[in-house]
Design an enzyme around this catalytic site. Structure first.
Site, short mmCIF file in Angstrom:
data_model
loop_
_atom_site.label_atom_id
_atom_site.label_comp_id
_atom_site.label_asym_id
_atom_site.label_seq_id
_atom_site.Cartn_x
_atom_site.Cartn_y
_atom_site.Cartn_z
N ARG A 1 4.06 -2.87 -42.46
CA ARG A 1 4.61 -1.75 -41.75
C ARG A 1 5.00 -0.78 -42.78
O ARG A 1 4.66 0.83 -42.69
CB ARG A 1 5.81 -1.79 -40.81
N GLU B 1 -0.07 -1.19 -35.85
CA GLU B 1 1.02 -1.94 -36.51
C GLU B 1 2.40 -1.77 -35.86
O GLU B 1 3.55 -1.97 -36.28
CB GLU B 1 1.19 -1.65 -38.08
N GLY B 2 2.37 -1.59 -34.41
CA GLY B 2 3.32 -1.17 -33.82
C GLY B 2 3.77 0.16 -33.24
O GLY B 2 3.96 0.89 -34.52
N THR B 3 3.81 0.59 -32.38
CA THR B 3 3.90 2.23 -31.85
C THR B 3 5.39 2.69 -32.08
O THR B 3 6.26 1.93 -32.47
CB THR B 3 3.70 2.36 -30.30
N GLN C 1 7.50 3.71 -30.00
CA GLN C 1 8.51 3.09 -28.97
C GLN C 1 8.95 1.73 -29.47
O GLN C 1 10.00 1.16 -29.39
CB GLN C 1 7.85 2.92 -27.65
C1 LIG Z 1 -7.92 3.09 -34.42
C2 LIG Z 1 -7.07 1.96 -34.16
C3 LIG Z 1 -7.03 0.82 -34.97
C4 LIG Z 1 -6.45 -0.50 -34.56
N1 LIG Z 1 -6.46 -1.45 -35.46
C5 LIG Z 1 -6.13 -2.89 -35.11
C6 LIG Z 1 -6.06 -3.87 -35.99
O1 LIG Z 1 -6.59 -3.80 -36.96
N2 LIG Z 1 -5.66 -5.14 -35.43
C7 LIG Z 1 -5.05 -5.05 -34.28
O2 LIG Z 1 -4.63 -6.29 -33.72
N3 LIG Z 1 -4.86 -4.06 -33.36
C8 LIG Z 1 -5.27 -2.89 -33.82
N4 LIG Z 1 -5.14 -1.81 -33.16
C9 LIG Z 1 -4.25 -1.74 -31.86
C10 LIG Z 1 -2.97 -1.03 -31.83
O3 LIG Z 1 -2.16 -1.81 -32.83
C11 LIG Z 1 -2.36 -0.96 -30.37
O4 LIG Z 1 -3.26 -0.16 -29.93
C12 LIG Z 1 -1.01 -0.93 -30.19
O5 LIG Z 1 -0.37 -2.00 -30.71
C13 LIG Z 1 -0.45 -0.30 -28.95
O6 LIG Z 1 -1.03 -1.23 -28.14
P1 LIG Z 1 -1.65 -1.03 -26.77
O7 LIG Z 1 -2.74 0.04 -27.18
O8 LIG Z 1 -2.19 -2.10 -26.00
O9 LIG Z 1 -0.78 0.08 -25.90
P2 LIG Z 1 0.34 -0.47 -24.85
O10 LIG Z 1 1.03 -1.72 -25.73
O11 LIG Z 1 -0.20 -0.63 -23.38
O12 LIG Z 1 1.39 0.80 -24.81
C14 LIG Z 1 1.10 1.94 -24.12
C15 LIG Z 1 2.30 2.88 -24.53
O13 LIG Z 1 3.58 2.21 -23.79
C16 LIG Z 1 4.60 2.04 -24.88
N5 LIG Z 1 5.30 0.78 -24.91
C17 LIG Z 1 4.71 -0.38 -24.46
N6 LIG Z 1 5.55 -1.39 -24.62
C18 LIG Z 1 6.84 -0.58 -24.54
C19 LIG Z 1 8.28 -0.92 -24.31
N7 LIG Z 1 8.55 -2.27 -24.17
N8 LIG Z 1 9.27 -0.11 -24.41
C20 LIG Z 1 8.97 1.25 -24.37
N9 LIG Z 1 7.49 1.80 -24.53
C21 LIG Z 1 6.76 0.78 -24.66
C22 LIG Z 1 3.75 2.00 -25.96
O14 LIG Z 1 4.53 2.55 -27.12
C23 LIG Z 1 2.63 2.98 -26.13
O15 LIG Z 1 3.21 4.43 -25.76
C24 LIG Z 1 -5.71 -0.63 -33.41
C25 LIG Z 1 -5.48 0.80 -32.70
C26 LIG Z 1 -6.35 1.66 -32.84
C27 LIG Z 1 -6.22 2.96 -31.82
#
Ligand SMILES: Cc1cc2nc3c(=O)[nH]c(=O)nc-3n(C[C@H](O)[C@H](O)[C@H](O)COP(=O)(O)OP(=O)(O)OC[C@H]3O[C@@H](n4cnc5c(N)ncnc54)[C@H](O)[C@@H]3O)c2cc1C
Length: 398
Positions: free
Chosen positions: A252, A375-377, A379
């Site tokens: 992170r 690496e974690g959004t 939120q």
């Molecule tokens: C270009 C790119 C490269 C990536 N590279 C990698 C990689 O190398 N390896 C890997 O494993 N992943 C990778 N990812 C995936 C990335 O880590 C995920 O997209 C991210 O963790 C969010 O997961 P999700 O897209 O399923 O969204 P979701 O988890 O479905 O979330 C959608 C929205 O809801 C919000 N949300 C979710 N849960 C909660 C909560 N409890 N409280 C409040 N808000 C919440 C989120 O913040 C987000 O705004 C990559 C993604 C992209 C776009």
């Protein structure tokens, strides 16, 4: 007295990283933004240079990230700080290209964070991507469905992984899988899977908003047999989720460092364009007495400083064996959001010049957004911070 200058022993590394960014990354930035999915061959020379630096102990490679095992007397400015500072400079050049750098993947950082010495030796020189995210779960990494079943001296993996950065180009992928879905997070382990293992199928590459130089792969795992010694960390379920999660404490701050680098690039370019337009930024007078653009610039610089210092703090704590999960999330949350806001504001301040493709400002505003997602959004970082500050468990605060 607090000294916030870059430690003298690291200035050479920062200079070298900046030179590499100037010579290799910035000049190819637009080219590979437009040529998505084309391998940036210019990086081979640079990667060889980084390998050489890592060999001599001075490099900024992801494989160099190693958590300090014990507290020492005095302070250490080690691999994590080195890598954070190098990453900032390189992402000033181009974040997508840095993510495409051979042997510097997030999987390399994961291996360096949790691998034992024999695994470290085995994966030396390999390029490792990281696969956590699945079609049904991203933020909630504890809910992954990919399974790993022990079969003699192998594990057999089945499932699907999406959005794997460098997945196509890497030599191997660190795959998160569960040993037993009924046992929850404690059963999640990470496995190093060679890219050419039978059953490990590349489904497709994604087209993206930003960091287009970096390939993002979707994989299917169909009875993929992985040697048992490829499991990273402790194979016992009782050892819990902490082992795999520990990786984030090191990665992170690196994503935060990427965000810092992009934000700095946008700020420097905006300062140049504002100066050309005759707008002076005056640090001797309050922002509210200055042109609106100058005041906005000063405000962005304050955000930038906070991003920068939080990132250094989180990396430094990892170097010094201090628990840094909270600070890693502070850095990631502040820098991810800060870079997104700063780069978009820079586009706004520079008007049509900021929006057009002959400058890189519009590109940086696209590249920055991912820093607030992977690496974690944003939120999720806020959730982690709230849990830590309030003393709540993940079951108590979701
Ligand atoms: C270009 C790119 C490269 C990536 N590279 C990698 C990689 O190398 N390896 C890997 O494993 N992943 C990778 N990812 C995936 C990335 O880590 C995920 O997209 C991210 O963790 C969010 O997961 P999700 O897209 O399923 O969204 P979701 O988890 O479905 O979330 C959608 C929205 O809801 C919000 N949300 C979710 N849960 C909660 C909560 N409890 N409280 C409040 N808000 C919440 C989120 O913040 C987000 O705004 C990559 C993604 C992209 C776009």
């Amino acid at each position: 007295m607090i000294n916030l200058e870059v430690p003298r022993k690291l200035t050479t590394l920062v200079d070298q990283a900046r030179q590499a960014a100037v010579a290799f990354l910035r000049p190819n930035s637009r080219k590979y933004d437009q040529a998505e999915h084309t391998y940036p061959k210019e990086l081979d020379t640079l990667a060889a240079l980084l390998d050489g630096l890592s060999e001599s102990g001075g490099g900024a490679g992801a494989g160099g990230v190693r958590r300090a095992k014990a507290k020492r007397d005095g302070v250490v400015n080690g691999a994590n700080l080195r890598l954070a500072l190098g990453t900032m400079e390189m992402c000033w050049g181009d974040a997508g290209l840095l993510l495409s750098m051979p042997r510097q993947g997030l999987g390399n950082a994961a291996i360096a964070s949790v691998a034992d010495e024999s695994q470290m030796a085995r994966y030396k020189g390999k390029w490792a991507a990281m696969a956590i995210t699945e079609p049904d779960t991203g933020s909630d990494s504890g809910a992954i469905r990919t399974t790993a079943v022990r079969d003699g001296d192998h594990y057999v993996l089945n499932g699907e992984k999406i959005f794997v950065t460098s997945g196509e180009r890497a030599d191997c992928v660190v795959v998160w899988a569960t040993l037993d879905r009924t046992k929850g997070k404690a059963a999640i382990k990470s496995f190093v899977v060679d890219r050419d293992t039978p059953g490990f199928e590349l489904v497709r590459l994604e087209h993206k908003l930003g960091i287009r130089a970096s390939d993002t792969a979707h994989f299917r795992l169909d009875n993929v047999r992985v040697p048992a010694e490829n499991l990273l960390g402790d194979p016992e379920i009782s050892q819990g989720f902490a082992g795999v999660m520990q990786t984030f404490d090191n990665t992170r701050p690196l994503v935060a460092a990427m965000a810092v680098g992009i934000a700095r690039a946008a700020l420097e370019e905006t300062r140049r364009l504002l100066t050309e337009a005759g707008i002076q930024i005056d640090y001797d007078h309050p922002p509210n007495t200055q042109p609106a653009a100058a005041a906005a610039f000063i405000e962005m610089e304050a955000t930038y400083e906070a991003m920068y210092l939080l990132t250094l703090q989180a990396a430094w704590m990892a170097d010094n064996g201090q628990p840094n999960s909270l600070q890693a999330s502070y850095a990631k949350a502040k820098a991810g959001r800060g870079a997104t806001e700063i780069t978009l504001r820079c586009v706004e301040l520079c008007g049509s010049v900021g929006y057009a493709e002959h400058e890189l400002l519009e590109k940086w505003s696209r590249d920055a957004k991912i820093m607030d997602i992977f690496e974690g959004t944003q939120q999720i970082q806020q959730l982690i911070i709230a849990r830590r500050l309030l003393g709540k468990t993940s079951a108590q605060l979701k």
